[in-house]
Design a protein around this motif. Structure first.
Motif, PDB file in Angstrom:
ATOM      1  N   ARG A  34      40.045  76.076  37.605  1.00 50.85           N
ATOM      2  CA  ARG A  34      41.176  76.650  38.332  1.00 50.85           C
ATOM      3  C   ARG A  34      42.529  76.252  37.746  1.00 50.85           C
ATOM      4  N   LEU A  35      42.548  75.283  36.809  1.00 53.93           N
ATOM      5  CA  LEU A  35      43.821  74.791  36.279  1.00 53.93           C
ATOM      6  C   LEU A  35      43.765  74.676  34.767  1.00 53.93           C
ATOM      7  N   GLY A  36      44.726  75.317  34.107  1.00 57.20           N
ATOM      8  CA  GLY A  36      44.854  75.195  32.664  1.00 57.20           C
ATOM      9  C   GLY A  36      45.889  74.138  32.312  1.00 57.20           C
ATOM     10  N   ILE A  37      45.621  73.328  31.278  1.00 58.42           N
ATOM     11  CA  ILE A  37      46.521  72.249  30.860  1.00 58.42           C
ATOM     12  C   ILE A  37      46.761  72.384  29.367  1.00 58.42           C
ATOM     13  N   SER A  38      48.031  72.497  28.961  1.00 57.82           N
ATOM     14  CA  SER A  38      48.340  72.680  27.542  1.00 57.82           C
ATOM     15  C   SER A  38      49.672  72.007  27.170  1.00 57.82           C
ATOM     16  N   PRO A  39      49.644  71.087  26.179  1.00 52.14           N
ATOM     17  CA  PRO A  39      48.444  70.535  25.544  1.00 52.14           C
ATOM     18  C   PRO A  39      47.798  69.491  26.447  1.00 52.14           C
ATOM     19  N   SER A  40      46.530  69.228  26.227  1.00 53.17           N
ATOM     20  CA  SER A  40      45.824  68.267  27.071  1.00 53.17           C
ATOM     21  C   SER A  40      45.792  66.871  26.448  1.00 53.17           C
ATOM     22  N   SER A  41      46.423  66.732  25.276  1.00 61.76           N
ATOM     23  CA  SER A  41      46.469  65.433  24.611  1.00 61.76           C
ATOM     24  C   SER A  41      47.809  65.269  23.905  1.00 61.76           C
ATOM     25  N   LEU A  42      48.405  64.088  24.038  1.00 64.30           N
ATOM     26  CA  LEU A  42      49.689  63.785  23.410  1.00 64.30           C
ATOM     27  C   LEU A  42      49.564  62.485  22.622  1.00 64.30           C
ATOM     28  N   ILE A  43      50.281  62.382  21.507  1.00 66.92           N
ATOM     29  CA  ILE A  43      50.255  61.155  20.707  1.00 66.92           C
ATOM     30  C   ILE A  43      51.665  60.570  20.645  1.00 66.92           C
ATOM     31  N   PHE A  44      51.764  59.289  21.005  1.00 67.46           N
ATOM     32  CA  PHE A  44      53.031  58.566  20.946  1.00 67.46           C
ATOM     33  C   PHE A  44      52.915  57.420  19.940  1.00 67.46           C
ATOM     34  N   ASN A  45      54.056  57.116  19.292  1.00 64.67           N
ATOM     35  CA  ASN A  45      54.082  56.006  18.346  1.00 64.67           C
ATOM     36  C   ASN A  45      55.347  55.181  18.554  1.00 64.67           C
ATOM     37  N   SER A  46      55.613  54.260  17.636  1.00 70.55           N
ATOM     38  CA  SER A  46      56.754  53.355  17.797  1.00 70.55           C
ATOM     39  C   SER A  46      58.095  54.058  17.625  1.00 70.55           C
ATOM     40  N   SER A  47      58.073  55.318  17.161  1.00 73.49           N
ATOM     41  CA  SER A  47      59.322  56.062  16.964  1.00 73.49           C
ATOM     42  C   SER A  47      59.630  57.021  18.115  1.00 73.49           C
ATOM     43  N   ASN A  48      58.591  57.635  18.716  1.00 78.54           N
ATOM     44  CA  ASN A  48      58.836  58.670  19.731  1.00 78.54           C
ATOM     45  C   ASN A  48      58.376  58.263  21.129  1.00 78.54           C
ATOM     46  N   TRP A  49      58.061  56.987  21.327  1.00 77.23           N
ATOM     47  CA  TRP A  49      57.465  56.528  22.587  1.00 77.23           C
ATOM     48  C   TRP A  49      58.333  56.820  23.805  1.00 77.23           C
ATOM     49  N   ASN A  50      59.655  56.846  23.650  1.00 73.54           N
ATOM     50  CA  ASN A  50      60.548  57.026  24.803  1.00 73.54           C
ATOM     51  C   ASN A  50      61.119  58.441  24.910  1.00 73.54           C
ATOM     52  N   THR A  51      60.526  59.396  24.199  1.00 81.57           N
ATOM     53  CA  THR A  51      60.944  60.798  24.272  1.00 81.57           C
ATOM     54  C   THR A  51      59.918  61.582  25.084  1.00 81.57           C
ATOM     55  N   TYR A  52      60.386  62.285  26.116  1.00 88.23           N
ATOM     56  CA  TYR A  52      59.470  63.061  26.957  1.00 88.23           C
ATOM     57  C   TYR A  52      58.816  64.181  26.152  1.00 88.23           C
ATOM     58  N   LYS A  53      57.496  64.323  26.333  1.00 84.87           N
ATOM     59  CA  LYS A  53      56.763  65.456  25.789  1.00 84.87           C
ATOM     60  C   LYS A  53      56.290  66.293  26.972  1.00 84.87           C
ATOM     61  N   GLN A  54      56.473  67.618  26.867  1.00 82.48           N
ATOM     62  CA  GLN A  54      56.201  68.509  27.988  1.00 82.48           C
ATOM     63  C   GLN A  54      54.765  69.034  27.957  1.00 82.48           C
ATOM     64  N   VAL A  55      54.157  69.069  29.130  1.00 83.68           N
ATOM     65  CA  VAL A  55      52.819  69.633  29.300  1.00 83.68           C
ATOM     66  C   VAL A  55      52.913  70.756  30.340  1.00 83.68           C
ATOM     67  N   THR A  56      52.285  71.898  30.048  1.00 81.89           N
ATOM     68  CA  THR A  56      52.319  73.046  30.960  1.00 81.89           C
ATOM     69  C   THR A  56      51.021  73.111  31.769  1.00 81.89           C
ATOM     70  N   PHE A  57      51.183  73.248  33.082  1.00 83.69           N
ATOM     71  CA  PHE A  57      50.047  73.381  33.996  1.00 83.69           C
ATOM     72  C   PHE A  57      50.055  74.807  34.557  1.00 83.69           C
ATOM     73  N   THR A  58      48.936  75.501  34.417  1.00 85.25           N
ATOM     74  CA  THR A  58      48.840  76.905  34.839  1.00 85.25           C
ATOM     75  C   THR A  58      47.689  77.085  35.823  1.00 85.25           C
ATOM     76  N   ALA A  59      47.997  77.685  36.976  1.00 83.14           N
ATOM     77  CA  ALA A  59      46.957  78.017  37.952  1.00 83.14           C
ATOM     78  C   ALA A  59      46.312  79.327  37.510  1.00 83.14           C
ATOM     79  N   ILE A  60      45.037  79.263  37.127  1.00 82.26           N
ATOM     80  CA  ILE A  60      44.343  80.424  36.578  1.00 82.26           C
ATOM     81  C   ILE A  60      44.153  81.495  37.659  1.00 82.26           C
ATOM     82  N   ASN A  61      44.538  82.736  37.330  1.00 82.69           N
ATOM     83  CA  ASN A  61      44.345  83.849  38.262  1.00 82.69           C
ATOM     84  C   ASN A  61      42.969  84.442  37.996  1.00 82.69           C
ATOM     85  N   ASN A  62      42.020  84.119  38.865  1.00 94.33           N
ATOM     86  CA  ASN A  62      40.645  84.571  38.633  1.00 94.33           C
ATOM     87  C   ASN A  62      40.275  85.850  39.382  1.00 94.33           C
TER      88      ASN A  62
END
Length: 245
Positions: free
Chosen positions: A142-170
């Protein structure tokens, strides 16, 4: 001396007796910034205090409280001062960083077909790459998640990365539902390995069930079939049998 990361303290230094030549005091530490790190005393100012600032650098890493020392050594052509042993000043540094996942964990509400984004980042700088997995573990159809995995390192650890959540219309009238989203980390940095979190997504139904009857008629029977599974009484149209003439 006790310092919290990002703070500083000051100490004053002078000689205890008049030297025969200039005396240089060198100060060094592996965890503290020292300014100035060298003081020069002469035969005219040997008894005048000079100020040194000790600063505990904020390294943004969750590395616990630590102890360090400041080494103080003298260099001079006056053999009395040149022969002085190195002295140490003990300092405790209190860490002000805590490993964690920074995101809004309040409930999200979506209508079928709708979507929303949510940002994720780390609370402190990792010592190795951190993989952040976002999954729906109780109703992922019932729920789509994109992307479902994020990678953080010592350079970008404090920068927000956006994830989209979609309610699937079935296109099915299967009612409102609640989906739990799981957030977890994987890393060789022990502070960031196996951290977990979660939040709720409420999905509201946008489809409506329509009830009716399906009519079926043969040469012998007329039958109404209700979509709920109930077969309506039939009426006989003719006598059943075989004609073998």
């Amino acid at each position: 001396i006790t310092l919290t990361e990002g703070n500083f303290t000051q100490r004053k230094f002078k000689l205890e007796s008049k030297p025969r030549a200039n005396v240089i005091l060198n100060l060094d530490s592996d965890r503290l910034a020292i300014s100035p790190s060298s003081l020069t005393f002469t035969i005219s100012d040997w008894d005048i205090e000079q100020t040194v600032t000790l600063t505990a650098a904020d390294n943004s890493i969750d590395d616990d409280n630590t102890s360090t020392t400041v080494s103080i050594s003298a260099l001079s052509s006056d053999e009395r001062y040149n022969a002085l042993p190195t002295e140490t000043l003990s300092v405790t540094i209190n860490d002000n960083d805590t490993a964690g996942i920074d995101y809004i964990n309040s409930t999200m509400t979506l209508a079928e077909g709708g979507s929303a984004t949510r940002g994720f980042r780390l609370n402190s700088k990792p010592t190795n790459n951190v993989t952040l997995n976002i999954t729906s573990y109780n109703n992922n159809a019932r729920l789509g998640i994109s992307p479902s995995s994020l990678i953080f390192n010592s350079s970008n650890w404090n920068t927000y990365k956006q994830v989209t959540f979609t309610a699937i219309n079935n296109n099915t009238a299967d009612g409102d539902t609640t989906v739990t989203v799981s957030v977890s980390t994987l890393s060789s940095d022990s502070k960031y390995n196996s951290l977990t979190g979660s939040f709720i997504v409420n999905i509201t139904e946008d489809d409506t069930a329509v009830f009716g009857k399906l009519a079926f008629e043969s040469d012998y029977f007329a039958v109404d079939i209700d979509p709920t599974g109930y077969t309506m009484p039939y009426t006989q149209k003719g006598a059943a049998g075989f004609d073998n003439t």
